[in-house]
Design a protein around this motif. Structure first.
Motif, PDB file in Angstrom:
ATOM      1  N   THR A  27       5.691  11.834 -13.033  1.00 44.74           N
ATOM      2  CA  THR A  27       6.168  11.226 -11.802  1.00 44.74           C
ATOM      3  C   THR A  27       5.299  11.770 -10.546  1.00 44.74           C
ATOM      4  OG1 THR A  27       8.384  11.142 -12.634  1.00 44.74           O
ATOM      5  CG2 THR A  27       8.579  11.217 -10.072  1.00 44.74           C
ATOM      6  N   GLU A  28       4.926  11.022  -9.543  1.00 38.62           N
ATOM      7  CA  GLU A  28       4.115  11.172  -8.693  1.00 38.62           C
ATOM      8  C   GLU A  28       4.743  10.466  -7.348  1.00 38.62           C
ATOM      9  OE1 GLU A  28      -0.529  10.322  -7.473  1.00 38.62           O
ATOM     10  OE2 GLU A  28      -0.277  11.218  -9.535  1.00 38.62           O
ATOM     11  N   LEU A  29       4.676  11.465  -5.907  1.00 39.15           N
ATOM     12  CA  LEU A  29       5.115  10.671  -4.719  1.00 39.15           C
ATOM     13  C   LEU A  29       3.641  10.055  -4.242  1.00 39.15           C
ATOM     14  CD1 LEU A  29       6.767  10.786  -2.367  1.00 39.15           C
ATOM     15  CD2 LEU A  29       5.634  12.824  -1.520  1.00 39.15           C
ATOM     16  N   MET A  30       4.176   8.808  -3.831  1.00 38.99           N
ATOM     17  CA  MET A  30       2.950   8.044  -3.449  1.00 38.99           C
ATOM     18  C   MET A  30       2.769   8.226  -1.687  1.00 38.99           C
ATOM     19  SD  MET A  30       1.904   5.887  -5.749  1.00 38.99           S
ATOM     20  CE  MET A  30       2.014   7.515  -6.664  1.00 38.99           C
ATOM     21  N   LEU A  31       1.681   8.622  -1.527  1.00 36.08           N
ATOM     22  CA  LEU A  31       1.268   9.138  -0.208  1.00 36.08           C
ATOM     23  C   LEU A  31       0.455   7.849   0.480  1.00 36.08           C
ATOM     24  CD1 LEU A  31      -0.161  12.467  -1.195  1.00 36.08           C
ATOM     25  CD2 LEU A  31       2.145  12.128  -0.277  1.00 36.08           C
ATOM     26  N   PRO A  32       0.372   8.055   1.895  1.00 33.01           N
ATOM     27  CA  PRO A  32      -0.551   7.125   2.771  1.00 33.01           C
ATOM     28  C   PRO A  32      -2.024   6.830   2.269  1.00 33.01           C
ATOM     29  CG  PRO A  32       1.072   8.591   4.076  1.00 33.01           C
ATOM     30  CD  PRO A  32       1.082   8.940   2.776  1.00 33.01           C
ATOM     31  N   SER A  33      -2.493   7.986   1.745  1.00 35.15           N
ATOM     32  CA  SER A  33      -3.895   7.927   1.398  1.00 35.15           C
ATOM     33  C   SER A  33      -4.064   7.304  -0.177  1.00 35.15           C
ATOM     34  CB  SER A  33      -4.355   9.403   0.481  1.00 35.15           C
ATOM     35  OG  SER A  33      -3.622   9.944  -0.312  1.00 35.15           O
ATOM     36  N   HIS A  34      -2.754   6.624  -0.890  1.00 36.80           N
ATOM     37  CA  HIS A  34      -2.679   5.600  -1.682  1.00 36.80           C
ATOM     38  C   HIS A  34      -2.599   4.145  -1.513  1.00 36.80           C
ATOM     39  CE1 HIS A  34      -0.983   9.325  -3.925  1.00 36.80           C
ATOM     40  NE2 HIS A  34      -2.276   9.414  -4.182  1.00 36.80           N
ATOM     41  N   SER A  35      -2.560   4.183  -0.094  1.00 34.72           N
ATOM     42  CA  SER A  35      -2.266   2.670   0.356  1.00 34.72           C
ATOM     43  C   SER A  35      -3.462   2.044   0.415  1.00 34.72           C
ATOM     44  CB  SER A  35      -1.197   2.651   1.495  1.00 34.72           C
ATOM     45  OG  SER A  35      -2.086   3.318   2.763  1.00 34.72           O
ATOM     46  N   ASN A  36      -3.222   0.565   0.283  1.00 35.69           N
ATOM     47  CA  ASN A  36      -4.151  -0.318   0.418  1.00 35.69           C
ATOM     48  C   ASN A  36      -4.146  -1.079   2.062  1.00 35.69           C
ATOM     49  OD1 ASN A  36      -2.217  -2.458   0.650  1.00 35.69           O
ATOM     50  ND2 ASN A  36      -2.464  -3.098  -1.441  1.00 35.69           N
ATOM     51  N   PHE A  37      -4.898  -1.788   2.468  1.00 32.83           N
ATOM     52  CA  PHE A  37      -5.140  -2.418   3.685  1.00 32.83           C
ATOM     53  C   PHE A  37      -3.670  -3.234   4.244  1.00 32.83           C
ATOM     54  CE2 PHE A  37      -9.420  -2.521   2.728  1.00 32.83           C
ATOM     55  CZ  PHE A  37      -9.915  -1.456   3.697  1.00 32.83           C
ATOM     56  N   GLY A  38      -2.815  -3.584   3.007  1.00 31.68           N
ATOM     57  CA  GLY A  38      -1.465  -4.221   3.396  1.00 31.68           C
ATOM     58  C   GLY A  38      -0.176  -3.100   3.657  1.00 31.68           C
ATOM     59  N   GLY A  39      -0.952  -1.959   3.458  1.00 36.03           N
ATOM     60  CA  GLY A  39       0.290  -1.064   3.562  1.00 36.03           C
ATOM     61  C   GLY A  39       1.160  -0.652   2.314  1.00 36.03           C
ATOM     62  N   LYS A  40       0.860  -1.273   1.116  1.00 35.72           N
ATOM     63  CA  LYS A  40       1.406  -1.064   0.097  1.00 35.72           C
ATOM     64  C   LYS A  40       0.479  -0.042  -0.990  1.00 35.72           C
ATOM     65  CE  LYS A  40       4.184  -4.192   1.011  1.00 35.72           C
ATOM     66  NZ  LYS A  40       5.638  -3.909   1.537  1.00 35.72           N
ATOM     67  N   VAL A  41       1.079   0.454  -1.786  1.00 39.12           N
ATOM     68  CA  VAL A  41       0.110   1.366  -2.772  1.00 39.12           C
ATOM     69  C   VAL A  41      -0.963   0.443  -3.340  1.00 39.12           C
ATOM     70  CG1 VAL A  41       0.069   2.859  -4.846  1.00 39.12           C
ATOM     71  CG2 VAL A  41       1.744   3.097  -3.027  1.00 39.12           C
ATOM     72  N   GLU A  64       6.012   1.220  -2.577  1.00 38.73           N
ATOM     73  CA  GLU A  64       5.935   1.673  -1.047  1.00 38.73           C
ATOM     74  C   GLU A  64       5.205   3.064  -1.148  1.00 38.73           C
ATOM     75  OE1 GLU A  64       6.303  -0.891   1.319  1.00 38.73           O
ATOM     76  OE2 GLU A  64       7.305  -2.176  -0.147  1.00 38.73           O
ATOM     77  N   VAL A  65       4.504   3.219   0.037  1.00 37.23           N
ATOM     78  CA  VAL A  65       4.484   4.819   0.456  1.00 37.23           C
ATOM     79  C   VAL A  65       5.600   5.169   0.739  1.00 37.23           C
ATOM     80  CG1 VAL A  65       3.360   6.295   2.062  1.00 37.23           C
ATOM     81  CG2 VAL A  65       2.139   4.321   1.351  1.00 37.23           C
ATOM     82  N   GLY A  66       5.775   6.586  -0.185  1.00 34.54           N
ATOM     83  CA  GLY A  66       7.003   7.441   0.092  1.00 34.54           C
ATOM     84  C   GLY A  66       7.780   7.322  -1.102  1.00 34.54           C
TER      85      GLY A  66
END
Length: 181
Positions: free
Chosen positions: A15-29, A69-71
């Motif tokens: 299990t891993e927390l999704m961070l802003p650094s994992h997001s694409n240009f659309g704001g999704k992971v 989603e991030v978070g």
């Protein structure tokens, strides 16, 4: 090393927390980040089963069913679905969880074919799979059929056997224009 193992013996989850650094240009992971995690867990599961270094031979179809989603927390679960002589099919399931609402989404499932390698770099024989449940048998049979279907499809479209005229009607109505020489 055991001659046979159950899928339960090799099961892995992370299990891993999704961070802003994992997001694409659309704001999704970013899907590439998820694919990387999937490859890592498939490696861990196959290595645990075979007690060997493993490499990815192929990935069967990855459909992104729901955005992440991030978070959100992303959980990946992997288990051995099929064993050949030196290869294994690892089933990987990805779920995301919104930590504030508790809503869990199935994001994708995929099948990684992993090959065990010996210290000499050559393919290594892997333990077989003990099928204990109806679900185990279903997964094994499905993987075997998927393998057979891929073999049949590859042979059907092998360039030395391919006859264009046999497929012209099949392509009728597609978004393509024939301009054969």
């Amino acid at each position: 090393m055991k001659k046979f193992k159950s899928s339960k013996e090799s099961r892995v989850s992370i299990t891993e927390l999704m961070l802003p650094s994992h997001s694409n240009f659309g704001g999704k992971v970013h899907g590439g980040h998820i694919l990387n995690l999937m490859d890592q867990i498939a490696f861990a599961c196959a290595s645990k089963h075979s007690q060997s270094y493993c490499v990815t031979a192929s990935v069967n179809r990855v459909d992104f069913l729901n955005p992440i989603e991030v978070g959100e927390l992303v959980t990946l679960k992997a288990s051995i679905n099929y064993t050949g002589k030196t290869s294994m099919v690892v089933g990987v399931r990805v779920e995301s969880e919104n930590v504030t609402t508790g809503v869990v989404k199935h994001c994708n499932s995929s099948y990684f074919t992993m090959v065990a390698k010996g210290k000499d770099g050559k393919n290594k024989v892997v333990p077989g799979l003990i099928l204990k449940t109806k679900q185990d048998i279903r997964r094994f049979a499905r993987s075997k059929e998927r393998k057979q279907s891929a073999f049949n499809r590859d042979n059907k479209y092998e360039s030395t056997n391919f006859k264009v005229n046999d497929f012209l009607d099949f392509l009728d109505g597609e978004n393509a224009m024939m301009d054969l020489d």
